[in-house]
Scaffold this active site. Sequence first.
Site, PDB file in Angstrom:
ATOM      1  N   HIS A   1       0.845  -1.188   0.000  1.00 10.73           N
ATOM      2  CA  HIS A   1       0.000   0.000   0.000  1.00 10.73           C
ATOM      3  C   HIS A   1       0.884   1.242   0.000  1.00 10.73           C
ATOM      4  O   HIS A   1       1.714   1.417   0.893  1.00 10.73           O
ATOM      5  CB  HIS A   1      -0.908   0.018   1.233  1.00 10.73           C
ATOM      6  CG  HIS A   1      -2.038  -0.955   1.157  1.00 10.73           C
ATOM      7  ND1 HIS A   1      -3.179  -0.832   1.918  1.00 10.73           N
ATOM      8  CD2 HIS A   1      -2.197  -2.076   0.411  1.00 10.73           C
ATOM      9  CE1 HIS A   1      -3.997  -1.841   1.637  1.00 10.73           C
ATOM     10  NE2 HIS A   1      -3.412  -2.604   0.727  1.00 10.73           N
TER      11      HIS A   1
ATOM     12  N   TYR B   1      -9.931   5.380   6.307  1.00  4.54           N
ATOM     13  CA  TYR B   1     -10.248   5.775   7.675  1.00  4.54           C
ATOM     14  C   TYR B   1     -11.359   6.820   7.606  1.00  4.54           C
ATOM     15  O   TYR B   1     -11.160   7.901   7.038  1.00  4.54           O
ATOM     16  CB  TYR B   1      -9.022   6.376   8.355  1.00  4.54           C
ATOM     17  CG  TYR B   1      -7.944   5.379   8.709  1.00  4.54           C
ATOM     18  CD1 TYR B   1      -7.803   4.923  10.010  1.00  4.54           C
ATOM     19  CD2 TYR B   1      -7.056   4.906   7.751  1.00  4.54           C
ATOM     20  CE1 TYR B   1      -6.813   4.019  10.355  1.00  4.54           C
ATOM     21  CE2 TYR B   1      -6.057   4.000   8.077  1.00  4.54           C
ATOM     22  CZ  TYR B   1      -5.944   3.563   9.389  1.00  4.54           C
ATOM     23  OH  TYR B   1      -4.951   2.663   9.715  1.00  4.54           O
TER      24      TYR B   1
ATOM     25  N   PRO C   1      -5.408   0.744  18.227  1.00  8.71           N
ATOM     26  CA  PRO C   1      -5.083   0.235  16.888  1.00  8.71           C
ATOM     27  C   PRO C   1      -5.179   1.255  15.764  1.00  8.71           C
ATOM     28  O   PRO C   1      -4.794   0.945  14.637  1.00  8.71           O
ATOM     29  CB  PRO C   1      -6.106  -0.892  16.697  1.00  8.71           C
ATOM     30  CG  PRO C   1      -7.257  -0.513  17.572  1.00  8.71           C
ATOM     31  CD  PRO C   1      -6.651   0.163  18.762  1.00  8.71           C
TER      32      PRO C   1
ATOM     33  N   LYS D   1       0.266   0.425  15.142  1.00 10.25           N
ATOM     34  CA  LYS D   1       1.621   0.416  15.688  1.00 10.25           C
ATOM     35  C   LYS D   1       1.937  -0.784  16.584  1.00 10.25           C
ATOM     36  O   LYS D   1       3.101  -0.993  16.937  1.00 10.25           O
ATOM     37  CB  LYS D   1       1.878   1.697  16.490  1.00 10.25           C
ATOM     38  CG  LYS D   1       1.926   2.936  15.625  1.00 10.25           C
ATOM     39  CD  LYS D   1       3.166   2.938  14.749  1.00 10.25           C
ATOM     40  CE  LYS D   1       3.091   3.948  13.632  1.00 10.25           C
ATOM     41  NZ  LYS D   1       3.104   3.360  12.310  1.00 10.25           N
TER      42      LYS D   1
ATOM     43  N   TYR E   1       3.080   6.903   9.941  1.00 14.47           N
ATOM     44  CA  TYR E   1       2.340   5.702   9.541  1.00 14.47           C
ATOM     45  C   TYR E   1       3.261   4.658   8.916  1.00 14.47           C
ATOM     46  O   TYR E   1       3.182   3.464   9.230  1.00 14.47           O
ATOM     47  CB  TYR E   1       1.219   6.075   8.564  1.00 14.47           C
ATOM     48  CG  TYR E   1       0.138   5.022   8.471  1.00 14.47           C
ATOM     49  CD1 TYR E   1      -1.041   5.153   9.207  1.00 14.47           C
ATOM     50  CD2 TYR E   1       0.271   3.905   7.653  1.00 14.47           C
ATOM     51  CE1 TYR E   1      -2.042   4.191   9.131  1.00 14.47           C
ATOM     52  CE2 TYR E   1      -0.718   2.950   7.581  1.00 14.47           C
ATOM     53  CZ  TYR E   1      -1.874   3.087   8.314  1.00 14.47           C
ATOM     54  OH  TYR E   1      -2.855   2.133   8.239  1.00 14.47           O
TER      55      TYR E   1
END
Length: 398
Positions: free
Chosen positions: A75, A203, A295, A299, A387
Amino acid sequence: MAKTRTQVAIIGAGPAGLLLGQLLHNVGIDSIILEARDRVYVENRIRAGVIEHGSAQTLIEAGVGARMQREGLIHHGIELLFQGQRHRIDFQALTGKYVTVYGQHEIVKDMIAARLATSRPLHFEVENVLLLDIESDAPRVIYRKDGVEHEITCDFIAGCDGFHGISRDAFPKGAITGYEKTYPFAWLGILAEAPPAGEELVYAQHERGFALFSMRSPTITRLYLQVEPDEDPANWPDDRIWEELHRRLETRDGWRLNEGKIIQKGVTAMRSFVAEPMRHGRLLLAGDAAHIVPPTGAKGMNLAIADVRRLSQALQAFYGRASQQGIDEYSPQCLKRIWKAQQFSGWMTSLLHCFQEDSMFERKRQSALLDYVVNSRAAATGLAENYVGLPYEETLSE
């Protein structure tokens, strides 16, 4: 009592314990891994599967990343969805890095197979584990297996047995402090036999609560909904789940989820926890035994990998150069990264979730921050850098 000697006793056969065992094996350091659960349970614990750029490289270098490279989904970004519109955060353009989506349980399967191929000990279904003499140069582990009492004498004990394990409790009273934050919501997560409707994670911030679109493979979709912290999954029949997911993930451009048979359903608590220090004497904690993150920032497993990467190098220096430095630096250096991950995970959580005390003022402030993140290259870069994973610092100074 059956007695054994090893260099490192590893408590727990999750990602942290198994990867540590593999890294130590690669440099000729002996270890024994003990796990309370059976192999079937360990290999089928479904957890998050977003692997940072550096974590993926660590797995590959350790020799346990071949199947991840074949089957993992690369991704190069994520999407933030709010007010019905998706906004892409382009990791590749902002950082030159990417993440890999590959189930944690698949990583565990790969590492168990690698461990068994080394012929180094891995014992499942052990009972009554005790960690003794951790302040000495020869700590001991006592346990029962198949009705037989065993004693391991070792140089170090690595506590990789998760948040509810016994390792953290083996610290003397007053030798460790736990810092904790509990969030006023949870995630209802499902696995569905449905082709993912998109190529990257989405998200979603919605007035009814957060939602997340993810995937595990080209045929399995992973989805989450923000729910009450004490929510019972039985209150969420499949039709209600799909209705709410569609509502929270609907977009102006008509993008929709693909529905399918729900094959797993569960509620995940949202909390943060950090234990300080992560070492006492010859007992060192790694992974969830030392820290938990919400979550949202993906991480948890990545911090475990960073911990054992540093720990393995510290142990290699101890045995190879008789250097104590890495052992002494292990806890403070790990905690620097852990608190940065806590900050990012908490920021992502506050950016996207509805809180019980939210006022209209707070919701408008949240919307303004989302708008800033997706329209400012500097803000988007900050999100992307965290991220995909912050760079590893030099583990040991020469």
